[in-house]
Design a protein around this motif. Structure first.
Motif, PDB file in Angstrom:
ATOM      1  N   GLY A 118      46.661  49.649  68.373  1.00 36.38           N
ATOM      2  CA  GLY A 118      47.431  48.443  68.083  1.00 36.38           C
ATOM      3  C   GLY A 118      48.166  48.586  66.772  1.00 36.38           C
ATOM      4  N   GLY A 119      49.116  47.709  66.536  1.00 33.83           N
ATOM      5  CA  GLY A 119      49.868  47.732  65.291  1.00 33.83           C
ATOM      6  C   GLY A 119      49.037  47.203  64.131  1.00 33.83           C
ATOM      7  N   ILE A 120      49.459  47.548  62.940  1.00 31.09           N
ATOM      8  CA  ILE A 120      48.794  47.088  61.719  1.00 31.09           C
ATOM      9  C   ILE A 120      49.574  45.953  61.066  1.00 31.09           C
ATOM     10  CG2 ILE A 120      48.016  47.764  59.413  1.00 31.09           C
ATOM     11  CD1 ILE A 120      46.382  48.976  61.680  1.00 31.09           C
ATOM     12  N   TRP A 121      50.911  46.084  61.099  1.00 36.52           N
ATOM     13  CA  TRP A 121      51.768  45.117  60.425  1.00 36.52           C
ATOM     14  C   TRP A 121      52.311  44.123  61.446  1.00 36.52           C
ATOM     15  CZ3 TRP A 121      50.921  45.947  55.538  1.00 36.52           C
ATOM     16  CH2 TRP A 121      50.649  47.239  55.092  1.00 36.52           C
ATOM     17  N   HIS A 122      51.964  42.857  61.267  1.00 35.14           N
ATOM     18  CA  HIS A 122      52.366  41.840  62.229  1.00 35.14           C
ATOM     19  C   HIS A 122      53.369  40.855  61.649  1.00 35.14           C
ATOM     20  CE1 HIS A 122      49.326  43.416  64.904  1.00 35.14           C
ATOM     21  NE2 HIS A 122      48.414  43.274  63.955  1.00 35.14           N
ATOM     22  N   ASP A 123      53.898  41.154  60.445  1.00 38.14           N
ATOM     23  CA  ASP A 123      54.876  40.276  59.800  1.00 38.14           C
ATOM     24  C   ASP A 123      56.274  40.875  59.823  1.00 38.14           C
ATOM     25  OD1 ASP A 123      54.339  42.362  58.088  1.00 38.14           O
ATOM     26  OD2 ASP A 123      54.388  41.128  56.265  1.00 38.14           O
ATOM     27  N   ARG A 124      56.482  41.924  60.695  1.00 34.63           N
ATOM     28  CA  ARG A 124      57.774  42.619  60.767  1.00 34.63           C
ATOM     29  C   ARG A 124      57.961  43.199  62.168  1.00 34.63           C
ATOM     30  NH1 ARG A 124      55.676  46.216  55.997  1.00 34.63           N
ATOM     31  NH2 ARG A 124      54.698  44.195  55.704  1.00 34.63           N
ATOM     32  N   PRO A 125      59.186  43.572  62.523  1.00 40.64           N
ATOM     33  CA  PRO A 125      59.425  44.092  63.877  1.00 40.64           C
ATOM     34  C   PRO A 125      58.621  45.355  64.153  1.00 40.64           C
ATOM     35  CG  PRO A 125      61.503  43.536  62.805  1.00 40.64           C
ATOM     36  CD  PRO A 125      60.443  43.448  61.746  1.00 40.64           C
ATOM     37  N   SER A 131      60.372  48.860  73.754  1.00 41.65           N
ATOM     38  CA  SER A 131      59.556  49.503  74.782  1.00 41.65           C
ATOM     39  C   SER A 131      58.551  48.527  75.372  1.00 41.65           C
ATOM     40  CB  SER A 131      58.825  50.715  74.190  1.00 41.65           C
ATOM     41  OG  SER A 131      59.734  51.686  73.722  1.00 41.65           O
ATOM     42  N   SER A 132      57.935  47.745  74.519  1.00 37.05           N
ATOM     43  CA  SER A 132      56.936  46.777  74.980  1.00 37.05           C
ATOM     44  C   SER A 132      57.556  45.723  75.884  1.00 37.05           C
ATOM     45  CB  SER A 132      56.266  46.107  73.778  1.00 37.05           C
ATOM     46  OG  SER A 132      55.586  47.055  72.982  1.00 37.05           O
ATOM     47  N   VAL A 133      58.743  45.249  75.497  1.00 35.75           N
ATOM     48  CA  VAL A 133      59.427  44.236  76.310  1.00 35.75           C
ATOM     49  C   VAL A 133      59.740  44.791  77.693  1.00 35.75           C
ATOM     50  CG1 VAL A 133      61.564  42.923  76.562  1.00 35.75           C
ATOM     51  CG2 VAL A 133      60.384  42.978  74.353  1.00 35.75           C
ATOM     52  N   LEU A 134      60.276  46.021  77.742  1.00 37.92           N
ATOM     53  CA  LEU A 134      60.610  46.618  79.033  1.00 37.92           C
ATOM     54  C   LEU A 134      59.361  46.881  79.859  1.00 37.92           C
ATOM     55  CD1 LEU A 134      62.620  47.742  81.022  1.00 37.92           C
ATOM     56  CD2 LEU A 134      62.651  49.899  79.733  1.00 37.92           C
ATOM     57  N   ALA A 135      58.292  47.354  79.220  1.00 35.25           N
ATOM     58  CA  ALA A 135      57.051  47.612  79.950  1.00 35.25           C
ATOM     59  C   ALA A 135      56.522  46.332  80.595  1.00 35.25           C
ATOM     60  CB  ALA A 135      56.002  48.197  79.012  1.00 35.25           C
ATOM     61  N   GLU A 136      56.622  45.223  79.900  1.00 30.87           N
ATOM     62  CA  GLU A 136      56.151  43.950  80.449  1.00 30.87           C
ATOM     63  C   GLU A 136      57.043  43.480  81.591  1.00 30.87           C
ATOM     64  OE1 GLU A 136      55.817  41.225  77.215  1.00 30.87           O
ATOM     65  OE2 GLU A 136      54.086  42.257  76.320  1.00 30.87           O
ATOM     66  N   GLU A 137      58.345  43.709  81.459  1.00 24.31           N
ATOM     67  CA  GLU A 137      59.259  43.325  82.538  1.00 24.31           C
ATOM     68  C   GLU A 137      58.996  44.138  83.801  1.00 24.31           C
ATOM     69  OE1 GLU A 137      63.144  43.863  80.929  1.00 24.31           O
ATOM     70  OE2 GLU A 137      63.058  42.057  79.673  1.00 24.31           O
ATOM     71  N   LEU A 138      58.649  45.415  83.620  1.00 28.87           N
ATOM     72  CA  LEU A 138      58.419  46.296  84.764  1.00 28.87           C
ATOM     73  C   LEU A 138      57.042  46.094  85.392  1.00 28.87           C
ATOM     74  CD1 LEU A 138      59.915  49.614  83.323  1.00 28.87           C
ATOM     75  CD2 LEU A 138      60.935  48.158  85.082  1.00 28.87           C
ATOM     76  N   ASN A 139      56.111  45.518  84.625  1.00 26.67           N
ATOM     77  CA  ASN A 139      54.721  45.424  85.096  1.00 26.67           C
ATOM     78  C   ASN A 139      54.150  44.019  84.884  1.00 26.67           C
ATOM     79  OD1 ASN A 139      54.183  48.422  85.659  1.00 26.67           O
ATOM     80  ND2 ASN A 139      54.899  48.471  83.533  1.00 26.67           N
ATOM     81  N   PRO A 140      54.679  43.011  85.568  1.00 30.03           N
ATOM     82  CA  PRO A 140      54.151  41.649  85.384  1.00 30.03           C
ATOM     83  C   PRO A 140      52.688  41.525  85.775  1.00 30.03           C
ATOM     84  CG  PRO A 140      55.645  41.786  87.287  1.00 30.03           C
ATOM     85  CD  PRO A 140      55.789  43.056  86.519  1.00 30.03           C
TER      86      PRO A 140
END
Length: 397
Positions: A118-125, A131-140
Motif C-alpha cells: 500500500g501507499g505511505i503518503w495519502h496527502d498527495r497524488p 492505473s488504479s482507476v483503470l484497474a477498477e473500471e476493468l474489474n468491477p
C-alpha cells in the motif's frame, strides 16, 4: 568504446517474513559484505554505490553502507517500485560500461511490514492513480469484493488472459507449485515447503474464479548485492570475469498501457516485450537461445503473461507452455530456479539483485541442486508498476 561489464561478485542473505529479520542497515551491510567477499576485493576499491529500496527514508543507502567504511564515494539512492533492485543494477552497469568508473556496487534491501502492499503518503497524488482507476473500471467484481490494488491489477491481467484464450485457473496453480519445487532446493528462500497444484487451488480464495492466496507472493524482508566492474579492473585485481552483462534495457510505459484498456497491458506487457526486444537485438540472440530465466512472478498470473512478453511462447500459448513442462527442468526455459518471488520472497528493493545472484551462480555452475545444465545465457526480467521494466542478459565468458 564501451567497456565489457563483469559481474565480479554477488551476495544475498536469506529472505524472511516481516518481523523476523534484522534491520535494513544490518541486512544491507551483510549482503554488501558477501558480494565483496565473493569478488575478493575490499570496499575501498568501490568507486560508486547505487542502493535500492522502496520503503525507507532518504539516505538509507548511506546508513547500510557506512558500516563497511566511510570512503566518501557517491552513494545514490534508487527507487522504482518493484524494479528498484534492477534499476540500481542498471545504473551501476551504465557507469562501468561508459567508463565513468571501473567498479561499482549495486545494493538492494527491504524491511517490510505484513499485509498487502500500500501507499505511505495519502496527502498527495499516487503515482499509480491512473492505473488504479483503470484497474477498477476493468474489474468491477474485484472492487465489489474489496480486492487489494496490486492483486486487482495482476489478477485482472490473469482474468483477461483466461477470458481471451481460455486459460484455466488451475494453470496458475501449476506455476505456483513449480515455484515451490524449485525453492525446495534454495536455502535462501523464505518458503521451502513443496505444494501441489491441488494445494494451491484449495488455499483461501482472494478473488473468486481468479486467484487463491498462494498465487500471490508474500511481503518479505531481505537484501542482495552485486559488484560490477570492467574487464580491465577484473584482470588488474585477479577477479573472475566469467559472468558478464551482455545487454540490458529499461523501458517505461507507452500510450498503449492506458489507451488499449487492457489489464494485460496495464501490468507492463508491452514494456517487457520492448525491453526484451532491445536486449535480444543488442546481443544478437533470440528467445530460443535462453535456457534459464529469473522473471518477475509477483503473482502466478504475471509469470504466465511474461512467458509471452519475453517471447518464450506465442501470445495465447502460455497455458500449453506450462502444461508441456517447458517452464521447468527438462523443458525449454527453466524459469525461476530460485523459487522466484512466489516462494523465495519479494523484498522489493532486493528482488532484482537476488535475481542477479541466482543467475550469476547458474552461469558459474555453482547453483548446486538448482543447477541448469549447460546454461551459457541467462535472462532476467524485473517489473515495477508506475512503471519500469528492466531486462538483463548475462553470458558466460
Amino acid at each position: 568504446m564501451s567497456e565489457k561489464v563483469v559481474v565480479a561478485g554477488v551476495g544475498m542473505i536469506q529472505f524472511k517474513k516481516p518481523g523476523a529479520s534484522a534491520s535494513y542497515v544490518e541486512m544491507g551491510s551483510q549482503a554488501a559484505r558477501a558480494a565483496l567477499a565473493d569478488a575478493g576485493i575490499s570496499y575501498d576499491l568501490v568507486q560508486q554505490a547505487y542502493v535500492g529500496y522502496v520503503y525507507g527514508d532518504s539516505c538509507c543507502g548511506q546508513a547500510a553502507l557506512y558500516p563497511l567504511g566511510l570512503s566518501q564515494i557517491p552513494v545514490l539512492n534508487v527507487t522504482n517500485n518493484c524494479a528498484t533492485g534492477s534499476s540500481a543494477l542498471f545504473m551501476a552497469r551504465q557507469a562501468v560500461e561508459s567508463g565513468a568508473v571501473e567498479c561499482a556496487i549495486a545494493l538492494g534491501f527491504e524491511q517490510m511490514k505484513p499485509g498487502a502492499l500500500g501507499g505511505i503518503w495519502h496527502d498527495r497524488p499516487s503515482p499509480l492513480g491512473a492505473s488504479s482507476v483503470l484497474a477498477e473500471e476493468l474489474n468491477p467484481d474485484a472492487v465489489e469484493a474489496k480486492v487489494p490494488g496490486a492483486l486487482m491489477m495482476f489478477g485482472g491481467a490473469g482474468k483477461e488472459h483466461m477470458q481471451k484464450y481460455g486459460t484455466k485457473m488451475e494453470t496458475f496453480a501449476k506455476i505456483r507449485a513449480k515455484a515451490s519445487r524449485h525453492a525446495a532446493n534454495n536455502p535462501l528462500a523464505m518458503f521451502r515447503k513443496v505444494v501441489s497444484a491441488e494445494d494451491v487451488m484449495a488455499d483461501p480464495v482472494v478473488w473468486p474464479g481468479v486467484m487463491t492466496r498462494l498465487m500471490a507472493c508474500p511481503p518479505t524482508c531481505g537484501a542482495a548485492a552485486a559488484i560490477i566492474c570492467s574487464e580491465a579492473f577484473a584482470k588488474k585485481h585477479n577477479i573472475r570475469a566469467d559472468v558478464q552483462i551482455l545487454a540490458q534495457s529499461m523501458t517505461t510505459d507507452s500510450p498503449v498501457t492506458f489507451e488499449k484498456r487492457s489489464a494485460i497491458e496495464l501490468v507492463g506487457f508491452s514494456m517487457a516485450r520492448e525491453a526484451a526486444r532491445q536486449v535480444y537485438e543488442k546481443a544478437g540472440v533470440s528467445p530460443s537461445d535462453i535456457k534459464v530465466c529469473e522473471l518477475h512472478d509477483c503473482f502466478a498470473h504475471n509469470e504466465l503473461i511474461t512467458y509471452e512478453s519475453l517471447g518464450f511462447c506465442p501470445e495465447g500459448g502460455a497455458e500449453k507452455f506450462v502444461n508441456d513442462g517447458d517452464n521447468t527442468y527438462g523443458g525449454k526455459v527453466v524459469t525461476n530456479p530460485s523459487g522466484g518471488l512466489l516462494s523465495k520472497g519479494h523484498p522489493l528493493g532486493a528482488t532484482g539483485l537476488a535475481q542477479c545472484y541466482e543467475l550469476t551462480n547458474q552461469l558459474r555452475g555453482t547453483a548446486d541442486a538448482r543447477q541448469v545444465d549447460g546454461a551459457k545465457l541467462a535472462l532476467q526480467h524485473n517489473l515495477g508498476l508506475g512503471g519500469a521494466c528492466v531486462v538483463t542478459l548475462y553470458g558466460r565468458a
